[in-house]
Motif scaffolding. Structure first.
Motif, PDB file in Angstrom:
ATOM      1  N   THR A   1     -15.983  -7.702   1.518  1.00  0.00           N
ATOM      2  CA  THR A   1     -15.001  -6.699   1.956  1.00  0.00           C
ATOM      3  C   THR A   1     -13.880  -6.564   0.933  1.00  0.00           C
ATOM      4  O   THR A   1     -13.524  -5.450   0.517  1.00  0.00           O
ATOM      5  CB  THR A   1     -14.394  -7.107   3.324  1.00  0.00           C
TER       6      THR A   1
ATOM      7  N   VAL B   1      -3.979  -4.755   3.370  1.00  0.00           N
ATOM      8  CA  VAL B   1      -3.475  -6.075   2.988  1.00  0.00           C
ATOM      9  C   VAL B   1      -3.214  -6.114   1.476  1.00  0.00           C
ATOM     10  O   VAL B   1      -2.413  -6.917   0.999  1.00  0.00           O
ATOM     11  CB  VAL B   1      -4.472  -7.174   3.440  1.00  0.00           C
TER      12      VAL B   1
ATOM     13  N   ALA C   1      -2.336  -3.234  -5.130  1.00  0.00           N
ATOM     14  CA  ALA C   1      -2.825  -1.943  -5.622  1.00  0.00           C
ATOM     15  C   ALA C   1      -1.734  -1.188  -6.377  1.00  0.00           C
ATOM     16  O   ALA C   1      -1.987  -0.594  -7.440  1.00  0.00           O
ATOM     17  CB  ALA C   1      -3.330  -1.098  -4.451  1.00  0.00           C
TER      18      ALA C   1
END
Ligand code: HEM
Length: 449
Positions: free
Chosen positions: A249, A390, A395
């Protein structure tokens, strides 16, 4: 009372319209029907929410009254199992608690060098005048970064095959969600075989990463070590399947979205030379020729605005869905338990009520104080509430460092005659990639020095 919505087919409802023109259909629903629009996908009722307060209610205030959408879960089960993205309830809380420390800002600050180093290596392969698909380049790059930072694995030699496998996985998952009837995965249709082979490529990569760490019995202090050694409140560790699901994931969620954000940013910059010039000025002023570090991020303010604005126009997670566990009241309508609510960052980010000239690429709109001028959920590229992304800070940091490193040394131009189109599947991808011509900047020797 049922809210207004587009007329659909007797049997499949609005499924075909949605499959053929996803973004346009959702935008037109917002324009035509207002805060809540009703659609039907086969027997399932869908409520599209276009009011930021209603979105906040679902994602934050009444988050416990909603599950993640079951069709997404069913379609992704084989690929990502029950990882953070799809798990629910106490199990999700426990997993989130285990994973969250890896994304603490002190810890992600240490990933900055890896992000810049891999970007520099990518650019060493680029030559002036060369044509490259920037979507493909960004996928390779963010995949390398997530594998190295979170799992201390160098997958540089395998990024092409993994990237291709993930593309097939995403395409077939999107097909399964929007097809009224799809044949079980064990029936050997061409698409099912392709899907199975793609899944094997990803599974083998992830298992190799996990097994190599197990064999070395080293605690490298990264996320993988945390997962392998993690225990819950009563001292129980995770099963092999749970570890696999979390790693796969994070591997997929941790690179796919950021790659799209970066690819769309380059696409927009190529069409807006005035924005590019301002961005390059800032990079030169702040960095003066050296490569960026995490310490520079506070000063790369325009860079951050460019990323924010690109994610407004092309939010990588263009759609977020939930299923109501109980009856809820939204926008004055009673929404029955079992219905799906659909919230689209893409639609809200183009909503003329909240954005002046919404179609225009204008990073300046993110000037200090912008958050006070619009409701919170008119801009939500990372979702919100207990299921907020999360990896959002990871990012943002990655996108800023990668963009600054690229633009310091290169400019990119769209290839004439090549049309770039959106392909809204699970994420908002460019349909045929983003083919671009690279031009190295004349003063880039400064950056190399
Ligand atoms: C520009 C980049 C990214 C965007 C736009 C993005 C967007 C999102 C959104 C909208 C959600 C919430 C989905 C929902 O509520 O249904 C989400 C969840 C998640 N994201 Fe991201 N993401 C990005 C990058 C990352 C990165 C870098 C990682 C990890 C390294 C990551 C890992 C996850 C995980 C594990 C979840 C599930 C969290 C949970 O349910 O507890 N994402 N992301």
């Amino acid at each position: 009372m049922i809210p207004p919505g587009p007329k659909g087919d007797f049997l499949i409802g609005n499924l075909r319209q949605f499959r053929n023109q996803r973004l346009d259909l959702l935008l037109s629903n917002m324009q035509t029907y207002g805060d809540v629009a009703y659609m039907r996908f086969g027997p399932r009722s869908l409520y599209q929410l276009n009011n930021p307060d209603d979105i906040q209610y679902v994602l934050v205030k009444a988050a416990e009254k909603f599950y993640k959408s079951p069709s997404l879960k069913r379609a992704t089960e084989q690929a990502i199992g029950e990882g953070l993205l799809t798990s629910e309830g106490d199990f999700h809380k426990r997993q989130r608690k285990l994973v969250q420390p890896a994304f603490h800002h002190n810890r992600i600050a240490k990933y900055g060098n890896v992000m810049v180093d891999y970007t520099a290596q990518m650019m060493d392969r680029w030559e002036s005048g060369q044509q490259r698909d920037m979507h493909h380049e960004m996928m390779r790059l963010t995949m390398q970064i997530v594998a190295k930072t979170l799992f201390d694995a160098d997958i540089s030699s395998k990024t092409d095959s993994i990237g291709q496998a993930i593309s097939i996985g995403i395409e077939t998952t999107a097909e399964r969600i929007t097809q009224p009837l799809s044949l079980p995965e064990w029936i050997p249709t061409r698409r099912n075989i392709e899907r199975r082979q793609a899944a094997e490529v990803v599974t083998n990569t992830i298992l190799n990463i996990i097994n190599a760490r197990r064999e070395s019995s080293q605690d490298t202090g990264d996320l993988l070590s945390m997962l392998l050694m993690g225990e819950d409140d009563i001292g129980e560790g995770m099963t092999d399947k749970q570890i696999y699901d979390e790693v796969v994931t994070l591997f997929i969620a941790g690179h796919e979205t950021t790659a799209n954000a970066l690819a769309w940013t380059l696409y927009l910059l190529a069409q807006h030379p005035e924005v590019e010039a301002k961005l390059v000025d800032e990079i030169q002023m702040v960095l003066g020729g050296r490569t960026p570090t995490v310490g520079d991020l506070g000063q790369l303010r325009y860079t951050d605005k460019v990323i924010k604005e690109a994610m407004r126009l092309y939010p990588p997670a263009w759609i977020i869905t939930r299923q109501a566990i109980e009856n809820v009241l939204l926008g004055g309508y009673e929404i029955p338990a079992g219905s799906v609510v659909l919230m689209s960052p893409y639609v809200m980010h183009h909503h003329p009520h909240y954005w002046h000239e919404p179609e225009k690429f204008m990073p300046e709109r993110f000037a200090p104080g912008w958050e006070d001028c619009i409701p919170k959920y008119a801009y939500f590229p990372f979702g919100g509430g207990p299921r907020i992304c999360v990896g959002n800070q990871f990012a943002i940091m990655e996108a800023n460092l990668v963009l600054a490193t690229i633009m310091q040394r290169c400019s990119v131009a769209l290839m004439p005659g090549k049309k770039v189109e959106t392909e809204p599947l699970i994420t908002l991808r460019p349909k045929h990639g983003i083919p671009m011509t690279i031009k190295k900047r004349e003063n880039s020797h400064l950056a190399l020095a």
